[in-house]
Design an enzyme around this catalytic site. Structure first.
Site, PDB file in Angstrom:
ATOM      1  N   GLU A 189     -12.930 -24.761 -10.450  1.00  0.00           N
ATOM      2  CA  GLU A 189     -11.944 -23.701 -10.639  1.00  0.00           C
ATOM      3  C   GLU A 189     -11.465 -23.295  -9.245  1.00  0.00           C
ATOM      4  OE1 GLU A 189     -13.253 -20.178 -12.735  1.00  0.00           O
ATOM      5  OE2 GLU A 189     -11.305 -19.222 -12.412  1.00  0.00           O
TER       6      GLU A 189
ATOM      7  N   ARG B 102     -28.541 -27.380 -11.515  1.00  0.00           N
ATOM      8  CA  ARG B 102     -27.795 -26.828 -10.380  1.00  0.00           C
ATOM      9  C   ARG B 102     -28.604 -27.024  -9.118  1.00  0.00           C
ATOM     10  NH1 ARG B 102     -23.579 -23.208 -11.573  1.00  0.00           N
ATOM     11  NH2 ARG B 102     -23.288 -22.334  -9.503  1.00  0.00           N
TER      12      ARG B 102
ATOM     13  N   LYS C 233     -19.561 -18.896  -5.805  1.00  0.00           N
ATOM     14  CA  LYS C 233     -18.259 -18.611  -5.194  1.00  0.00           C
ATOM     15  C   LYS C 233     -17.940 -17.128  -5.227  1.00  0.00           C
ATOM     16  CE  LYS C 233     -16.216 -21.804  -7.586  1.00  0.00           C
ATOM     17  NZ  LYS C 233     -15.188 -22.499  -8.366  1.00  0.00           N
TER      18      LYS C 233
HETATM   19  P1  ATP Z   1     -19.790 -20.870  -8.772  1.00  0.00           P
HETATM   20  O1  ATP Z   1     -20.744 -20.175  -9.686  1.00  0.00           O
HETATM   21  O2  ATP Z   1     -20.272 -21.050  -7.393  1.00  0.00           O
HETATM   22  O3  ATP Z   1     -18.403 -20.315  -8.823  1.00  0.00           O
HETATM   23  P2  ATP Z   1     -18.984 -22.725 -10.677  1.00  0.00           P
HETATM   24  O4  ATP Z   1     -19.927 -23.534 -11.496  1.00  0.00           O
HETATM   25  O5  ATP Z   1     -18.306 -21.583 -11.315  1.00  0.00           O
HETATM   26  O6  ATP Z   1     -19.705 -22.328  -9.357  1.00  0.00           O
HETATM   27  P3  ATP Z   1     -16.826 -24.543 -10.698  1.00  0.00           P
HETATM   28  O7  ATP Z   1     -15.645 -24.531  -9.822  1.00  0.00           O
HETATM   29  O8  ATP Z   1     -16.653 -24.219 -12.119  1.00  0.00           O
HETATM   30  O9  ATP Z   1     -17.878 -23.600 -10.009  1.00  0.00           O
HETATM   31  O10 ATP Z   1     -17.656 -25.893 -10.536  1.00  0.00           O
HETATM   32  C1  ATP Z   1     -17.148 -27.174 -10.529  1.00  0.00           C
HETATM   33  C2  ATP Z   1     -18.290 -28.108 -10.850  1.00  0.00           C
HETATM   34  O11 ATP Z   1     -19.315 -27.951  -9.888  1.00  0.00           O
HETATM   35  C3  ATP Z   1     -18.898 -27.796 -12.201  1.00  0.00           C
HETATM   36  O12 ATP Z   1     -19.086 -29.021 -12.889  1.00  0.00           O
HETATM   37  C4  ATP Z   1     -20.218 -27.168 -11.874  1.00  0.00           C
HETATM   38  O13 ATP Z   1     -21.151 -27.459 -12.867  1.00  0.00           O
HETATM   39  C5  ATP Z   1     -20.556 -27.786 -10.521  1.00  0.00           C
HETATM   40  N1  ATP Z   1     -21.421 -26.921  -9.721  1.00  0.00           N
HETATM   41  C6  ATP Z   1     -21.185 -25.658  -9.315  1.00  0.00           C
HETATM   42  N2  ATP Z   1     -22.219 -25.152  -8.637  1.00  0.00           N
HETATM   43  C7  ATP Z   1     -23.160 -26.130  -8.593  1.00  0.00           C
HETATM   44  C8  ATP Z   1     -24.473 -26.238  -8.032  1.00  0.00           C
HETATM   45  N3  ATP Z   1     -25.031 -25.224  -7.369  1.00  0.00           N
HETATM   46  N4  ATP Z   1     -25.129 -27.404  -8.176  1.00  0.00           N
HETATM   47  C9  ATP Z   1     -24.572 -28.436  -8.819  1.00  0.00           C
HETATM   48  N5  ATP Z   1     -23.351 -28.409  -9.376  1.00  0.00           N
HETATM   49  C10 ATP Z   1     -22.644 -27.273  -9.267  1.00  0.00           C
HETATM   50 MG    MG Z   2     -17.027 -21.646 -12.920  1.00  0.00          MG
END
Ligand code: ATP
Ligand code: MG
Length: 568
Positions: A43, A267, A277
């Site tokens: 995102e 994760r 983020k």
């Molecule tokens: P955040 O909570 O930091 O905003 P998010 O999961 O909301 O992370 P996205 O932009 O939706 O962020 O993530 C894109 C991809 O990265 C998704 O497939 C998510 O599962 C993966 N991802 C995000 N954080 C991690 C992590 N700490 N370890 C592994 N994969 C991750």
């Molecule tokens: Mg997300």
């Protein structure tokens, strides 16, 4: 999808359950002759962090291994939180990490199709417009132990739903007054299946679709169908989406579209590190750090500015593995992979961070000579350089003690040490200022020890780095430490926030460092091992004549621990 560097394949190469699953699907021709298709779906609401690097290595790495393709897809369904700046940085960071995408996609490109599909579900009696408020919807939802209650609007006729939904789209209703929900099962043990919201009304401009839409799809309604449109065979995401898998399947099944499949993995969590983020944005907004690329940030741009390399990050991610349960990885492991990489690749240089003047009393006045120094003992092809040496040099303050504590083998009165690549010197006396602080150490050198070689087999216990005073260049040095003081930043006392666990001493700036003159031409992305001190790189704040170096990592300093323990 191609990797710019074959080493990056190692990021996903070790066998793991994701790898085994794809191998099995290929063997059984689950998707016929279709190529393996994955996607990385960030995102654009912030900068990528090292957790995303794991997802990127999995998505791109596995596709690559099986001759497949990977799309970069922006999951841009929250116009209020998303910005072009984030889109640009994400593309840049994915490339920096060593990957390139097959297609660049946006969930917003599918808004028309998603809307058509919503109409299809409404017409099939599988979706309805609900007038309950968000709070009321939450109350009706029930709990893990109690079933939910039907909304009074659940039994609306198809005609009424069609009319209201098209008017929602036409902008007739204010934000938050109505939603479109899937009609599934208000008693489902999975709360996500209790008539999830598909669309909300939001009169907000979208960075790509402008004011075309005032209804926006929810993540769960957009994600699976976006995968399906792109014919994603393996949609991999983190474990928090496990409970969303039934809804992912439900939409695909009821729309009868390409059957993408979701699989979850753990994760990446790292000690002393916060990977979210939303919370990282808060650090930036509250000026707790100097922007998204502050070298203390776990963002890819922060790590880059700190001097971390894509090779080391990929190797670390590969080594940290893939699992079906969340765990935590020691930050020391990340540092280990980075040290290992820099040890092999970084050129050596001499830099004195906290200078103390050393005067060599028997060195001919005004003489300058050039000693030969290996650029990288780990890599003979890196060659050698000439370093100027003279009768007045700088050494580290820590490398001299007037009264040495036990086991202190560096310079002290009467003791002989080696100046790296130069000569043996023996300390003779000190000069102090009015306050009693040592400002100069006087010593003698043995001309027969040129090159730092013992003339007669006698041994010295210490080899020290140095910089010729007349030739030294000055630089600002930024020393970074862990951003958080606790191994688990989320280990909180009552009423505390994770930001209360920030390390108050995560940045120290030194302004009096003295560096060997060859460093005057250092460029951005050059990386150095300052001998005996650590790994350093040029910071973008650097300008010729006013150099700024960031410490990527210290060399492991076992002495510091001994000194602390013995209270010296
Ligand atoms: P955040 O909570 O930091 O905003 P998010 O999961 O909301 O992370 P996205 O932009 O939706 O962020 O993530 C894109 C991809 O990265 C998704 O497939 C998510 O599962 C993966 N991802 C995000 N954080 C991690 C992590 N700490 N370890 C592994 N994969 C991750
Ligand atoms: Mg997300």
């Amino acid at each position: 999808m191609t990797n710019s560097n074959s080493e990056s394949q190692a990021a996903a190469a070790p066998s793991n359950f994701l790898h085994d699953m794809i191998a099995e699907d290929v063997r059984t021709k689950k998707y016929g002759d279709a190529v393996i298709q994955t996607r990385f779906p960030p995102e654009p609401n912030g900068y990528l962090h090292i957790g995303h690097a794991k997802a990127i290595c999995i998505d791109f790495g596995l596709a690559d291994e099986f001759g497949g393709k990977t799309n970069l897809r922006f999951d841009d369904t929250n116009p209020e939180k998303e910005e072009q700046e984030y889109v640009d940085s994400i593309m840049n960071d994915v490339r920096w990490l060593g990957f390139d995408w097959e297609r660049l996609c946006y969930a917003s490109d599918y808004f028309d199709q998603l809307y058509e599909w919503a109409l299809q579900l409404v017409k099939a009696g599988k979706a309805y417009v609900d007038d309950l408020t968000a709070d009321e919807i939450r109350q009706h939802r029930g709990t893990l132990t109690e079933p939910g209650k039907d909304s009074p609007y659940r039994s609306r006729t198809i005609e009424e739903n069609l009319d209201l939904f098209t008017r929602m789209k036409a902008g007739e209703f204010p934000d938050g007054t109505r939603v479109l929900r899937a009609k599934i099962d208000m008693a489902s043990p999975n709360l996500n299946m209790r008539d999830p919201v598909m669309y909300r009304i939001l009169h907000a401009s979208h960075q790509r679709t402008g004011d075309k839409w005032c209804i926006y799809p929810m993540y769960d309604y957009a994600h699976g169908q976006s995968d399906s449109i792109e014919r994603v065979t393996h949609s991999m995401c983190t474990l928090e989406f496990t409970d969303h898998q039934p809804i992912y399947r439900w939409y695909i099944e009821h729309l009868g579209i390409f059957p993408s499949n979701q699989t979850e993995f753990d994760r990446l969590n790292i000690t002393y590190t916060m990977l979210s983020k939303r919370k990282l944005l808060q650090l930036v907004q509250e000026n707790r750090v100097n922007g998204w690329d502050d070298p203390r940030m776990p963002t890819l741009c922060g790590l880059r500015r700190r001097g971390f390399t894509p090779e080391a990050i990929r190797a670390f991610v590969a080594a940290s593995g893939v699992s079906r349960t969340n765990g935590s990885t020691d930050v020391e492991m990340l540092e280990h992979f980075q040290r290992d990489d820099l040890n092999r690749r970084a050129n050596r240089a001499m830099a004195v961070l906290r200078p103390l003047k050393l005067v060599i009393d028997n060195y001919p006045a005004d003489q300058v000579e050039f000693v030969e120094a290996a650029n990288n003992p780990e890599d003979p092809s890196a060659g050698t350089r000439k370093v100027p040496f003279s009768g007045e040099i700088y050494i580290e303050q820590d490398d001299f003690r007037e009264t040495p504590p036990p086991k202190y083998y560096r310079l002290s009165p009467g003791k002989e040490v080696r100046l790296r690549n130069a000569y043996f010197v023996t300390a003779q006396s000190v000069v102090k200022d009015a306050a009693g602080v040592i400002v100069e150490v006087h010593c003698t050198y043995d001309p027969a020890s040129r090159g730092g070689n013992s003339p007669d087999g006698r041994k010295v216990k210490s080899t020290m780095h140095w910089v010729s005073a007349a030739h030294a260049i000055s630089a600002e040095i930024r020393l970074y430490d862990k951003l958080f003081a606790k191994a688990d930043p989320y280990d909180l006392e009552e009423g505390q926030d994770v930001l209360d666990n920030l390390n108050a001493n995560s940045l120290e700036i030194l302004t009096t460092a003295k560096l060997e003159p060859s460093l005057a031409t250092a460029k951005l992305e050059d990386r150095f091992q300052f001998e005996r001190v650590g790994y350093f790189c040029i910071d973008p704040d650097s300008v010729p004549g006013n150099l700024v170096f960031n410490r990527t990592l210290a060399l492991k300093d076992s002495w510091a621990k001994i000194e602390k323990k013995s209270g010296a």
